[in-house]
Scaffold this motif. Structure first.
Motif, PDB file in Angstrom:
ATOM      1  N   HIS A   1       0.816  -1.214   0.000  1.00 48.99           N
ATOM      2  CA  HIS A   1       0.000   0.000   0.000  1.00 48.99           C
ATOM      3  C   HIS A   1       0.848   1.260   0.000  1.00 48.99           C
ATOM      4  CE1 HIS A   1      -3.487  -2.501   1.875  1.00 48.99           C
ATOM      5  NE2 HIS A   1      -3.375  -2.675   0.579  1.00 48.99           N
TER       6      HIS A   1
ATOM      7  N   GLN B   1       1.913   1.985  -3.493  1.00 55.44           N
ATOM      8  CA  GLN B   1       0.786   2.491  -4.275  1.00 55.44           C
ATOM      9  C   GLN B   1       0.553   3.974  -3.976  1.00 55.44           C
ATOM     10  OE1 GLN B   1      -2.729  -0.038  -3.894  1.00 55.44           O
ATOM     11  NE2 GLN B   1      -1.437  -1.812  -3.529  1.00 55.44           N
TER      12      GLN B   1
ATOM     13  N   GLU C   1      -6.463  -0.925  -6.693  1.00 56.68           N
ATOM     14  CA  GLU C   1      -5.603  -2.090  -6.470  1.00 56.68           C
ATOM     15  C   GLU C   1      -4.958  -2.491  -7.796  1.00 56.68           C
ATOM     16  OE1 GLU C   1      -3.897  -4.567  -3.698  1.00 56.68           O
ATOM     17  OE2 GLU C   1      -5.376  -2.971  -3.380  1.00 56.68           O
TER      18      GLU C   1
END
Length: 578
Positions: A271, A274, A282
């Motif tokens: 995460h 990201q 996702e």
């Protein structure tokens, strides 16, 4: 399932071909044996006729014996001369011509003691077995005796025996097939039992499967498969738990992590990574990483990692969707030559470094200005200006003002440094109206000089639980800014309202703030009008203190301003629980 049926059908075809071929072989062998026996039978008859006719020397006697012989049988006797021409035939006494081209006759003519053949006779319109023997006198061939018999006669009797043999053969084949199927069944039984279990284990390794059948012959195999299934299930659960823990740990890290395989497909991205790359959905795994990572500089770095360059460390600035400074480490880390990427977000650190550099530079500049003024006026006084009372009074007044400005600057820097420390202040309930009145009284001289009108709107009895050491500098700096930047004969309005949140607004009718400057007025040492600010004694730290202390009280501060109209600052603070 289709493959198994195909294999079964192939086995049936193969066995059928084998059994049919074997029966053809047996049938032909039996027929040859029957023909051979009948041939021997006819040979013995012919030999008997020859011996009764004095070894064929008396052809008249031989013809008489042949006539008597065929009266009680269905054979045909033909007497040929030494060249194969017909002399006498029991079927047709007028028959003539040569038979030298017949296989059985050719065999005798070539010197063989016996000639035979099975062929179709156009004369009798049926298939016949021919047997030919030479007639010799003093070892000289004087003629040929040929006996023929229709095959339909003796083969018809052989067919019944042949059918019996076929029946026994079919029973034997059926028995062989049943035995073969039984042994194949016994051989395939463990496969049919174990294979479905293994398929279930492969399809769902988390769930152990057991073989409940018992067989003395395959008991050890079944127990081994059961143990294998249980161990695989335990291993898979342990692996899954470890993998989940690893991914949980990676997702909780503030460090960005991603893995790319040898085919440049994205295997994993946590995460933090990201967020750093601005990927809000996702990511799709097992797809080319360039479909997920859009920054060209980072893509080029990943493509540069290879066996010749197994490690790359570089600082990358991501522009989209927001600007971030990332410290990227790329390396090949296992036998599969996967690429491990580790990213540290240095954005805040670089911002703090810049703020620190700006702060040090601004502090040096702000301290230098009053210090330079003090040094300059002091040198001027020492050079003789002190002897002029009027000049001395003017210079001392300016020096006092610069010294007070320097004192305020130092105090506000100290306030900011205290704010950055994790200092714990006690929560206390304060009376808002008296506090604001006391604060205005401290600036009464400046208010009177500008003839300003101060309006306070709010419940005079209102109380609020907060940290006074942080709350007071917020109100003080907002009011001080409003007084400094308000023109003469104008008004300042201070409003407060208490519900679950304390809302305080300070409005003035001053010079206003340009929209571009509104984004930066809470930065340290930033001034909208630098010349006017220094002339008014401002330090450029007031609004920075307001923002910092408001955040420490878990609140927010906003500004609404228009050039030439004025500015309104609003502070919202939540209620603190003692």
């Amino acid at each position: 399932m289709k493959k198994r049926w195909f294999e079964t059908f192939a086995w049936i075809l193969l066995l059928s071909a084998i059994f049919f071929g074997a029966w053809r072989l047996i049938s032909n062998f039996y027929q040859q044996q029957v023909l051979s026996q009948q041939e021997q039978y006819l040979e013995k008859k012919a030999d008997l006729l020859i011996r009764l006719s004095k070894n064929g020397a008396d052809q008249t006697e031989l013809m008489r014996l042949a006539e008597n012989y065929v009266e009680n049988s269905d054979e045909r006797v033909t007497l040929l001369n030494s060249d194969g021409e017909i002399i006498f035939d029991t079927f047709d006494s007028d028959l003539s011509g040569t038979r030298s081209d017949r296989p059985e006759v050719q065999a005798v003519l070539s010197g063989s003691k016996l000639g035979f053949s099975v062929r179709y006779s156009r004369t009798l319109d049926q298939e016949l077995l021919y047997v030919a023997l030479p007639l010799t006198v003093k070892n000289q061939r004087t003629g040929i005796l040929r006996i023929a018999e229709a095959t339909a006669g003796f083969l018809a009797h052989a067919e019944a025996v042949k059918r019996s043999i076929l029946f026994v053969y079919l029973l034997l084949c059926l028995l062989i097939i049943l035995l073969l199927m039984y042994f194949l069944r016994q051989k395939n039984r463990p496969i049919e039992t174990v294979l479905p279990v293994l398929k279930k284990v492969v399809a769902n390794p988390k769930q152990s499967e057991m073989i409940l059948q018992t067989s003395p012959q395959w008991e050890e195999l079944y127990q081994t498969v059961n143990q294998l299934s249980e161990q695989m299930s335990q291993t898979y659960r342990a692996y899954t738990a470890t993998e989940e823990q690893l991914y949980t740990l990676l997702n909780e890290l503030m460090i960005g992590v991603f893995i790319i395989d040898e085919q440049h497909r994205l295997v994993m991205m946590n995460h933090a990574m990201q967020e750093q790359l601005g990927i809000f959905q996702e990511p799709e795994l097992n797809r080319n990483f360039a479909e997920q990572i859009k920054d060209t500089q980072l893509i080029q770095l990943i493509y540069h990692v290879n066996e010749q360059t197994p490690f790359i460390h570089e600082e990358v600035t991501i522009r989209e969707p927001i600007e971030r400074v990332l410290d990227i480490n790329l390396r090949i880390f296992n036998e599969q030559r996967q690429i491990l990427g580790i990213s540290y977000d240095l954005t805040r650190i670089r911002q703090l470094e810049k703020v620190q550099q700006d702060f040090v530079g601004n502090v040096s500049h702000e301290l230098k200005t009053p210090v330079t003024s003090l040094i300059g006026f002091t040198e001027t006084l020492l050079e003789g200006a002190k002897d002029d009372p009027e000049t001395l009074t003017e210079f001392l007044t300016i020096m006092q003002k610069e010294a007070k400005r320097l004192e305020r600057l130092i105090q506000e820097i100290i306030q900011l440094s205290r704010g950055e420390q994790d200092t714990h202040y006690a929560i206390e309930t304060i009376q808002l109206y008296p506090l604001i009145k006391q604060l205005i009284a401290a600036y009464q001289t400046y208010i009177d000089d500008k003839n300003l009108t101060i309006v306070i709107e709010g419940n005079p009895q209102a109380e609020w639980p907060t940290k006074l050491e942080l709350f007071y500098p917020i109100i003080k700096n907002l009011v001080e800014n409003a007084i400094q930047y308000s023109p003469a004969e104008s008004s300042i309005t201070i409003r407060y309202q208490t519900t679950n949140t304390l809302t305080i607004t300070v409005s003035d009718q001053g010079i206003g703030i340009d929209p571009d400057d509104q984004q930066r007025i809470f930065e340290r040492f930033y001034r909208v009008d630098k010349a006017r600010s220094r002339h008014s004694g401002g330090t450029g730290l007031g609004l920075a203190i307001v923002k910092d202390y408001t955040q420490r009280l878990q609140g927010t501060v906003t500004v609404e301003s228009h050039l030439g109209v004025g500015s309104t600052f609003q502070v919202s603070l939540p209620k603190l629980i003692k």
